[in-house]
Motif scaffolding. Sequence first.
Motif, PDB file in Angstrom:
ATOM      1  N   SER A  18     -29.810  75.471  18.222  1.00 17.10           N
ATOM      2  CA  SER A  18     -28.799  74.729  18.974  1.00 17.10           C
ATOM      3  C   SER A  18     -28.217  73.598  18.126  1.00 17.10           C
ATOM      4  O   SER A  18     -27.002  73.368  18.127  1.00 17.10           O
ATOM      5  CB  SER A  18     -29.429  74.168  20.255  1.00 17.10           C
ATOM      6  N   ARG A  22     -24.274  73.330  16.774  1.00 19.75           N
ATOM      7  CA  ARG A  22     -23.441  72.156  17.067  1.00 19.75           C
ATOM      8  C   ARG A  22     -22.868  71.573  15.788  1.00 19.75           C
ATOM      9  O   ARG A  22     -21.695  71.221  15.717  1.00 19.75           O
ATOM     10  CB  ARG A  22     -24.302  71.112  17.807  1.00 19.75           C
ATOM     11  N   SER A  63     -25.306  72.949  25.202  1.00 20.22           N
ATOM     12  CA  SER A  63     -25.463  73.633  23.920  1.00 20.22           C
ATOM     13  C   SER A  63     -24.293  74.579  23.709  1.00 20.22           C
ATOM     14  O   SER A  63     -23.652  75.027  24.670  1.00 20.22           O
ATOM     15  CB  SER A  63     -26.782  74.422  23.890  1.00 20.22           C
ATOM     16  N   TYR A 306     -28.475  69.703  20.571  1.00 22.92           N
ATOM     17  CA  TYR A 306     -27.082  69.294  20.716  1.00 22.92           C
ATOM     18  C   TYR A 306     -26.965  67.772  20.558  1.00 22.92           C
ATOM     19  O   TYR A 306     -26.109  67.260  19.836  1.00 22.92           O
ATOM     20  CB  TYR A 306     -26.596  69.742  22.092  1.00 22.92           C
TER      21      TYR A 306
END
Length: 795
Positions: A18, A22, A63, A306
Amino acid sequence: MTETYEIAIVGSGPAGASAATRAAKLGVSHVLLERTDHLSDTIYKYQRGKYVMATPDNLPLQSDLKFEADTRENILGWWDEGTAGSGVNVMFNAEVTAIEGEKGDFTIRTAKGDSVKARNVVLAIGLQGNLRKLDARKIPGADNGLTEYQLDDPRDYFDKDVVVIGAGDAAIENAVALAQAQNRVTIVNRSREFSRAKSGNISLILTAIKDELLECAYNAEPARVEERAIVLKTPEGERVVPADRVVARLGAMAPRAFVEAVGGVFEEGADVPRVSESYEADRPGVYIIGALAGYPLIKHCMNQGYEVIHTIIGDPVESIIRKELAKKFQVIPGYRDVQSMLERIKDAVPLFQGLTLLQLSEFLLDAEVHFKKPGEPFMKKDEAGDSLFVIHEGSVEIPVTAEKIFRLEKGAFFGEMGLIMGRRRTATVQADRNGAGAVCIEIPRTAALKLIASSPVAKQVMDETAILRQLQTFLSPELTRDDLTELIAAAETKKFGRGEALIKEGEEGDSLFVIRSGSCTVSKRVGSSDVVLAYVPAGKFVGEMALLTRQVRSATVRATVPVEAVQLDGALFRSLLDGKPKLRAIVDRVAREREEGNQKVSDDELSKKIEFLTSVGLGEATNAIVIDEGLCVRCDYCEKACAETHGGVSRLDRAAGPTYANIHVPISCRHCEQPHCMADCPPNALQRDAKGAVYVNETCIGCGNCARNCPYDAIKLSALPPPKSGLFSWLLFGGKYGPGEAGKAKKSKENKELARKCDLCAGDDAGPACVRACPTGAVVRMGPEELFQRIREGA
């Protein structure tokens, strides 16, 4: 020249993947280092076809990767597509062995000799590479090759005897999948419930047990592993379970040496490293997220991945968990922000010392925060309740008499008797009338049990405080923790099965026991038989007489039901008494009173009555019905009144049940301290009300688990009979069915067979109808302590 990345992410599990996605979406230079040749090795190692849940259900996902409840294969596919489509820069087969340098100039070294330069490092390596295993020094045969700690594909086994050890999510999922693959499966749970698993998995395992898809050995633990069997220690004694394979799912531990080498710091008693509110470790520039930070749930991990990228690039986003906590903390006077409040709570409460602030955040999501004005109660005496209260601000008082009041200060907890022993509240606890109010955190039972099971510090604090309070209750409230430090430190918790002896007559007395849960009988050998002298409930002591007299044990103390007791060192106890003459006088008085009470049971018939009642299980009751056969005229008004009160279905069978002399114990619910029926209810329909009554609520699905689990046959599955006319209509005009009579119940879609049991006539302030309807006073309902006292007095 070697490229220097803005962020190096170590580990491609839910948190790492995740975070990398990002970073890729934001155009931040990054590298994702994965020690295997595929992403998310932990999920990859889940059993094939596993259905992965997306709990907590009410927590939004933050996410760029897709995640919802689905199969292992689909989720891995989404993440492969998501990372590839976002342009994540992945370096496979790159096991990190060292992180050198400082923030802005880190060098990450791999097992293959490669090096990577980065300004910031995100550590998202998880825990599954460091699994807990059975200790062969304590469990002989644990290393004989029969036990494995990972299950790749349950379909590898067919028509086998498989024992799964553990009560967490992985153990439950493995056990159910193996059973569905046509294996004979036993899951071993060391407690009586599945408190550590997700709610969906709890329903899954309880349904599987209900449907007899597999078997559960509750309150059991491995004693030894044999060639094709495992021997379990259970409350009833040792049990041999056939096993072609043992699968032990015991959780995992942080790779402590590696984490400390790269800058992580473990606080005393903590099993994960501490991090700041922005996930930064003590080493600047190193961030720790995911399971390694204490957040094992996938959705939590992905949200952290995230959030940490935004923190590093200077564009922080607010944590969703902290938004929820902010709502809870609004009731606290002087509340300013979540971070300072979490720090204050942790500093004030010893029970939370073994948790990091991140773990505390997750834990408090399940708790409730209460503010009470001076004199307002947090709980009342004799109410049923099994939650635990922790004092965050102010103090509380516990009125004992009009003149005598005990106070608990900030950081203390109360309510543990209901949590540990399953008994009603033993005291009223209210905000100090001389203070400015108090703030307490109420922890639900399942969350409290999970805390005790997962935090060694919490368990130690709980055990030590429980022992301290029981010693204060038994000996003197003036005793302080300092007085008892040595005694408590040497204490040892032990479990005894039904019928097992804690103390044997004639043995040397080198210790005494505090009974934490369950109950015991005290018996003495007279001629060729054992004479029962006394009943001892939870919260009491046994074994002090031999210590005081320095003679051998004068009686045997035996568990009437499974018992957990704390063993206290006899020499330290004597030393404590020798240094406190007033305390010695109190103990001498208590011992004399107990000896005098035991001597009163010289009547052999009286002893047999006590022995009879304990043998039929009244030792674990909180409210049992007993009938004096000398007064009973067999009118069955008690049974008829019960039926009239409960829609035509009686919850009492007066004629059935065991009898001795003039004492008859009919079949009806005893409202046990630790109800067998509540341990295995898929919809959690069995509840305990404020008066202690165990009742069935409207969510019952009629599965029958409670009826099967009740050892006293006190629960029946039944539809309701057709309605009939009221009493006055029957008197005036007649009718087919009079008082206590009913037509035959006809099961239908609208009239299902559901669990029916005594609820102590909840809602009727006059009390149980069976007792009120008896014309001769033969029917009584009471707890075992009061009942045994009445028998002693000849009532």
